[in-house]
Scaffold this motif. Structure first.
Motif, PDB file in Angstrom:
ATOM      1  N   GLU A  97       0.519  -1.188   0.003  1.00 36.63           N
ATOM      2  CA  GLU A  97       0.066  -0.214  -0.071  1.00 36.63           C
ATOM      3  C   GLU A  97       0.936   1.346  -0.078  1.00 36.63           C
ATOM      4  O   GLU A  97       0.452   2.223  -0.474  1.00 36.63           O
ATOM      5  CB  GLU A  97      -0.925  -0.062   1.427  1.00 36.63           C
ATOM      6  CG  GLU A  97      -1.908  -1.116   1.055  1.00 36.63           C
ATOM      7  CD  GLU A  97      -2.816  -1.239   2.268  1.00 36.63           C
ATOM      8  OE1 GLU A  97      -2.554  -0.348   3.403  1.00 36.63           O
ATOM      9  OE2 GLU A  97      -3.751  -2.159   2.316  1.00 36.63           O
ATOM     10  N   ALA A  98       1.857   1.063   0.762  1.00 38.15           N
ATOM     11  CA  ALA A  98       2.967   2.507   0.782  1.00 38.15           C
ATOM     12  C   ALA A  98       3.646   2.627  -0.724  1.00 38.15           C
ATOM     13  O   ALA A  98       3.548   3.943  -1.231  1.00 38.15           O
ATOM     14  CB  ALA A  98       4.077   2.262   1.646  1.00 38.15           C
ATOM     15  N   PHE A  99       3.794   1.439  -1.402  1.00 42.80           N
ATOM     16  CA  PHE A  99       4.281   1.472  -2.829  1.00 42.80           C
ATOM     17  C   PHE A  99       3.339   2.041  -3.664  1.00 42.80           C
ATOM     18  O   PHE A  99       3.517   2.876  -4.502  1.00 42.80           O
ATOM     19  CB  PHE A  99       4.741  -0.018  -3.017  1.00 42.80           C
ATOM     20  CG  PHE A  99       5.105  -0.109  -4.564  1.00 42.80           C
ATOM     21  CD1 PHE A  99       6.297   0.290  -4.995  1.00 42.80           C
ATOM     22  CD2 PHE A  99       4.147  -0.548  -5.511  1.00 42.80           C
ATOM     23  CE1 PHE A  99       6.440   0.248  -6.511  1.00 42.80           C
ATOM     24  CE2 PHE A  99       4.496  -0.731  -6.741  1.00 42.80           C
ATOM     25  CZ  PHE A  99       5.831  -0.409  -7.167  1.00 42.80           C
ATOM     26  N   GLU A 100       1.979   1.654  -3.769  1.00 39.95           N
ATOM     27  CA  GLU A 100       1.170   2.101  -4.591  1.00 39.95           C
ATOM     28  C   GLU A 100       0.800   3.512  -4.237  1.00 39.95           C
ATOM     29  O   GLU A 100       0.267   4.206  -5.269  1.00 39.95           O
ATOM     30  CB  GLU A 100      -0.338   1.224  -4.089  1.00 39.95           C
ATOM     31  CG  GLU A 100      -0.189  -0.191  -4.550  1.00 39.95           C
ATOM     32  CD  GLU A 100      -1.525  -0.871  -4.111  1.00 39.95           C
ATOM     33  OE1 GLU A 100      -1.580  -1.959  -4.919  1.00 39.95           O
ATOM     34  OE2 GLU A 100      -2.150  -0.628  -3.213  1.00 39.95           O
ATOM     35  N   LYS A 101       0.790   4.119  -3.222  1.00 40.08           N
ATOM     36  CA  LYS A 101       0.525   5.630  -2.870  1.00 40.08           C
ATOM     37  C   LYS A 101       1.780   6.345  -3.756  1.00 40.08           C
ATOM     38  O   LYS A 101       1.281   7.661  -4.071  1.00 40.08           O
ATOM     39  CB  LYS A 101       0.769   5.711  -1.380  1.00 40.08           C
ATOM     40  CG  LYS A 101      -0.419   5.494  -0.677  1.00 40.08           C
ATOM     41  CD  LYS A 101      -0.428   5.787   0.882  1.00 40.08           C
ATOM     42  CE  LYS A 101      -1.614   5.291   1.709  1.00 40.08           C
ATOM     43  NZ  LYS A 101      -1.375   5.536   3.130  1.00 40.08           N
ATOM     44  N   LYS A 137      14.932   8.165   5.912  1.00 38.47           N
ATOM     45  CA  LYS A 137      13.521   8.784   5.566  1.00 38.47           C
ATOM     46  C   LYS A 137      12.764   7.662   4.811  1.00 38.47           C
ATOM     47  O   LYS A 137      12.221   8.183   3.628  1.00 38.47           O
ATOM     48  CB  LYS A 137      13.992  10.025   4.749  1.00 38.47           C
ATOM     49  CG  LYS A 137      14.707  11.073   5.557  1.00 38.47           C
ATOM     50  CD  LYS A 137      14.734  12.251   4.906  1.00 38.47           C
ATOM     51  CE  LYS A 137      15.226  13.774   5.619  1.00 38.47           C
ATOM     52  NZ  LYS A 137      15.967  13.431   6.744  1.00 38.47           N
ATOM     53  N   PRO A 138      12.576   6.588   5.268  1.00 41.88           N
ATOM     54  CA  PRO A 138      11.711   5.684   4.606  1.00 41.88           C
ATOM     55  C   PRO A 138      10.120   6.024   4.429  1.00 41.88           C
ATOM     56  O   PRO A 138       9.627   6.915   5.219  1.00 41.88           O
ATOM     57  CB  PRO A 138      11.881   4.397   5.408  1.00 41.88           C
ATOM     58  CG  PRO A 138      11.974   4.808   6.847  1.00 41.88           C
ATOM     59  CD  PRO A 138      12.808   6.183   6.462  1.00 41.88           C
ATOM     60  N   SER A 139       9.470   5.549   3.454  1.00 43.15           N
ATOM     61  CA  SER A 139       8.238   5.961   3.341  1.00 43.15           C
ATOM     62  C   SER A 139       7.455   5.139   4.117  1.00 43.15           C
ATOM     63  O   SER A 139       6.114   5.630   4.827  1.00 43.15           O
ATOM     64  CB  SER A 139       7.615   5.472   1.935  1.00 43.15           C
ATOM     65  OG  SER A 139       8.577   6.204   0.948  1.00 43.15           O
ATOM     66  N   ILE A 140       7.788   3.840   4.931  1.00 43.61           N
ATOM     67  CA  ILE A 140       7.029   3.265   5.799  1.00 43.61           C
ATOM     68  C   ILE A 140       8.108   2.375   6.482  1.00 43.61           C
ATOM     69  O   ILE A 140       9.007   1.854   5.935  1.00 43.61           O
ATOM     70  CB  ILE A 140       5.952   2.258   5.047  1.00 43.61           C
ATOM     71  CG1 ILE A 140       5.125   1.609   6.148  1.00 43.61           C
ATOM     72  CG2 ILE A 140       6.690   1.079   4.312  1.00 43.61           C
ATOM     73  CD1 ILE A 140       3.861   1.063   5.687  1.00 43.61           C
ATOM     74  N   VAL A 141       7.788   2.246   7.908  1.00 45.58           N
ATOM     75  CA  VAL A 141       8.454   1.291   8.940  1.00 45.58           C
ATOM     76  C   VAL A 141       7.672   0.440   9.567  1.00 45.58           C
ATOM     77  O   VAL A 141       6.632   0.674  10.001  1.00 45.58           O
ATOM     78  CB  VAL A 141       9.350   2.226  10.035  1.00 45.58           C
ATOM     79  CG1 VAL A 141      10.003   1.229  10.853  1.00 45.58           C
ATOM     80  CG2 VAL A 141      10.347   3.065   9.314  1.00 45.58           C
ATOM     81  N   MET A 195       0.780   4.775  11.705  1.00 41.98           N
ATOM     82  CA  MET A 195      -0.107   4.765  10.735  1.00 41.98           C
ATOM     83  C   MET A 195      -1.305   3.883  10.959  1.00 41.98           C
ATOM     84  O   MET A 195      -1.476   2.704  11.446  1.00 41.98           O
ATOM     85  CB  MET A 195       0.502   4.400   9.290  1.00 41.98           C
ATOM     86  CG  MET A 195       1.811   5.375   9.024  1.00 41.98           C
ATOM     87  SD  MET A 195       2.862   4.577   7.694  1.00 41.98           S
ATOM     88  CE  MET A 195       1.881   4.634   6.167  1.00 41.98           C
ATOM     89  N   LYS A 196      -2.498   4.271  10.425  1.00 44.21           N
ATOM     90  CA  LYS A 196      -3.675   3.395  10.308  1.00 44.21           C
ATOM     91  C   LYS A 196      -3.462   2.106   9.552  1.00 44.21           C
ATOM     92  O   LYS A 196      -2.844   2.241   8.345  1.00 44.21           O
ATOM     93  CB  LYS A 196      -4.810   4.060   9.655  1.00 44.21           C
ATOM     94  CG  LYS A 196      -5.490   5.056  10.607  1.00 44.21           C
ATOM     95  CD  LYS A 196      -6.448   4.329  11.615  1.00 44.21           C
ATOM     96  CE  LYS A 196      -7.353   5.310  12.342  1.00 44.21           C
ATOM     97  NZ  LYS A 196      -8.374   4.944  13.045  1.00 44.21           N
ATOM     98  N   ILE A 197      -3.710   0.868  10.077  1.00 41.98           N
ATOM     99  CA  ILE A 197      -3.543  -0.274   9.365  1.00 41.98           C
ATOM    100  C   ILE A 197      -5.046  -0.295   8.647  1.00 41.98           C
ATOM    101  O   ILE A 197      -6.175  -0.180   9.100  1.00 41.98           O
ATOM    102  CB  ILE A 197      -3.688  -1.542  10.121  1.00 41.98           C
ATOM    103  CG1 ILE A 197      -2.519  -1.508  11.341  1.00 41.98           C
ATOM    104  CG2 ILE A 197      -3.712  -2.698   9.567  1.00 41.98           C
ATOM    105  CD1 ILE A 197      -1.257  -1.673  10.471  1.00 41.98           C
ATOM    106  N   SER A 198      -4.740  -0.630   7.304  1.00 45.96           N
ATOM    107  CA  SER A 198      -5.858  -0.513   6.186  1.00 45.96           C
ATOM    108  C   SER A 198      -6.939  -1.672   6.620  1.00 45.96           C
ATOM    109  O   SER A 198      -6.895  -2.627   7.131  1.00 45.96           O
ATOM    110  CB  SER A 198      -5.457  -0.500   4.918  1.00 45.96           C
ATOM    111  OG  SER A 198      -5.051  -1.850   4.488  1.00 45.96           O
TER     112      SER A 198
END
Length: 466
Positions: free
Chosen positions: A186-190, A312-316, A406-409
């Motif tokens: 999901e982080a990649f898709e954003k 500075k990752p998009s998601i951890v 971050m919210k879990i989808s």
């Protein structure tokens, strides 16, 4: 299982009584240290005390050997005749005796425990057997020639097979890996419009790459032969052999997906992050799955989180076992560990038959190893055994290092629940909605946990830099 809801109050009351009884001794630290020193001296010089300690220790070890050889059919099932609770109570009393250095009572109780448990019995007998081993090792201390016999480490091959068996039999690791991968996707898709369809995953504990085939397959479903996706995995491992085996396995699997460009870079644990190869605008995901709790001090955890933030990752992704670190209080650590591992052993009964060799492998070379290390961590040099903490502790630590939850989808939550239903078709004893495995949504949707009944086993959360 004797640690279910109907007996939790009894254990809590007993543990509180134990802690209260120790309050006077705890206030006199000098006397306890002196008693510990004389206790170690007694054990390490058994031959100089007219065989007193020697005879009792050898008797205890004989009981242990008989336990290891005894067929579980001769022992029966303790839960059915009400003896499970008695075993747990005796174990707690033994833990108190060990903590107080009461040699006579501890040896007497351990001998009784070894006569009542079995590594192939029900879940109560099995978990108590490994806790008895941990207490016996703590009683003997490292000065005893018998300490290493009880604390004998499994070989790398045995640990790998135990990990593999647990991965296949239980939803434990799959829950963590599939939920983490969904959040990464999901982080990649954003960022797909700006990341040149390139994803870079930095895995701080690659563990032979078990997590990544499902990610490779999911990314391939989003790619085409004319619009390929690039996946680079940087994995930290404990040895060159592990990294080479991981690269071979993942590269071989990725060859089946021609619309995916796959690269693997292996680094030994402890390598500097400056050695990372990065592409322009790629989506960077950091994977901290069962890693931070293996670091043996808070400074190393802090340094790791600072290094991660600098990327500075998009998601951890953070995945940790649920527990509580109580380094100043052995009995608190003992109780917390007992509750956690009792749930783990009980859950295995939901997936594997009692006579299963895979279950024995898991419990002996994975869970049992952790139990014995947990009870002796303050006596072990350079200990890297897992140190379990509660979700709230990890949350505060992440926020203090510049991360925000971050919210879990809903998709990830649905997938996690679906995983438990799918397990129904693979485990004859696994009964879907009626199973003890549960999914819990926590922290206002910013974390989800896998639980056994009402006990949290592990928690998955996602973070970004602020």
């Amino acid at each position: 299982m004797s640690l279910m809801e109907d007996t939790d109050d009894e254990f809590l009351s007993l543990s509180l009584a134990i802690v209260e009884d120790n309050s006077c001794a705890a206030t006199d630290r000098r006397r306890k240290r002196k008693r510990r020193a004389s206790f170690d001296h007694l054990l390490s010089n058994a031959y100089d005390h007219e065989g007193y300690c020697e005879g009792k220790v050898f008797s205890l070890l004989q009981m242990r050997e008989q336990m290891l050889k005894l067929d579980h059919k001769r022992k029966g099932v303790v839960e059915e005749d009400g003896k499970g609770l008695q075993l747990i109570h005796l174990l707690l009393i033994t833990a108190t005796a060990v903590d107080e250095n009461n040699l006579d009572l501890a040896l007497e109780n351990l001998s009784e425990l070894y006569q009542s448990v079995s590594l192939t019995g029900d879940s109560v007998q099995r978990v108590v057997a490994y806790f008895a081993d941990g207490l016996a090792a703590r009683l003997l201390t490292r000065k005893s020639p018998f300490y290493d016999m009880i604390m004998k480490e499994p070989t790398n091959e045995e640990m790998f097979l135990a990990f593999t068996d647990l991965y296949r039999a239980s939803p434990y690791f799959q829950f963590a890996h599939f939920t983490a991968n969904q959040a990464i996707i999901e982080a990649f898709e954003k960022e797909e419009e700006n990341n040149n369809r390139a994803l870079h995953v930095i895995d701080f504990d690659v563990s032979y790459g078990f997590q990544w085939p499902s990610l490779i397959q999911s990314l391939s479903e989003k790619a085409t032969n004319t619009n390929r996706i690039s996946l680079r995995i940087t994995g930290f491992g404990t040895s060159i052999e592990e990294l080479q085996e991981t690269e071979t396995r993942l590269a071989s699997f990725a060859k089946g997906f021609r619309n995916l460009v796959f690269e693997f870079q292996g680094l030994l644990r402890g390598s500097k992050l400056i050695n990372l190869r990065k592409k322009k605008n790629e989506t960077v995901a950091v994977n901290l799955v069962f890693h931070l709790n293996t670091l043996n001090n808070f400074l190393k955890i802090s340094d790791t989180l600072k290094s991660v933030h600098s990327l500075k990752p998009s998601i951890v992704i953070l995945v940790e076992q649920e527990g509580s670190r109580s380094p100043r209080n052995f009995l608190s650590r003992f109780m917390e560990s007992l509750h956690y591992f009792a749930a783990m052993f009980d859950s295995l009964d939901d997936c594997l038959p009692q006579e299963s060799t895979e279950r024995l492998s898991i419990e002996k070379n994975n869970l049992g190893k952790e139990i014995k290390s947990m009870l002796n961590c303050d006596h072990m040099e350079n200990s890297n055994h897992p140190r379990y903490e509660r979700m709230e502790t990890w949350k505060l630590r992440m926020e203090n290092h510049g991360f925000e939850g971050m919210k879990i989808s809903s998709k990830a939550l649905i997938q996690a629940k679906l995983l438990l239903k799918i397990r129904t078709h693979h485990c004859p004893q696994f009964d879907g909605e009626n199973s003890g495995f549960k999914v819990f949504e926590r922290d206002e949707g910013r974390a989800i946990s896998l639980g056994w009944q009402d006990r949290y086993l592990l928690t998955v959360s996602a973070w970004h830099c602020v």
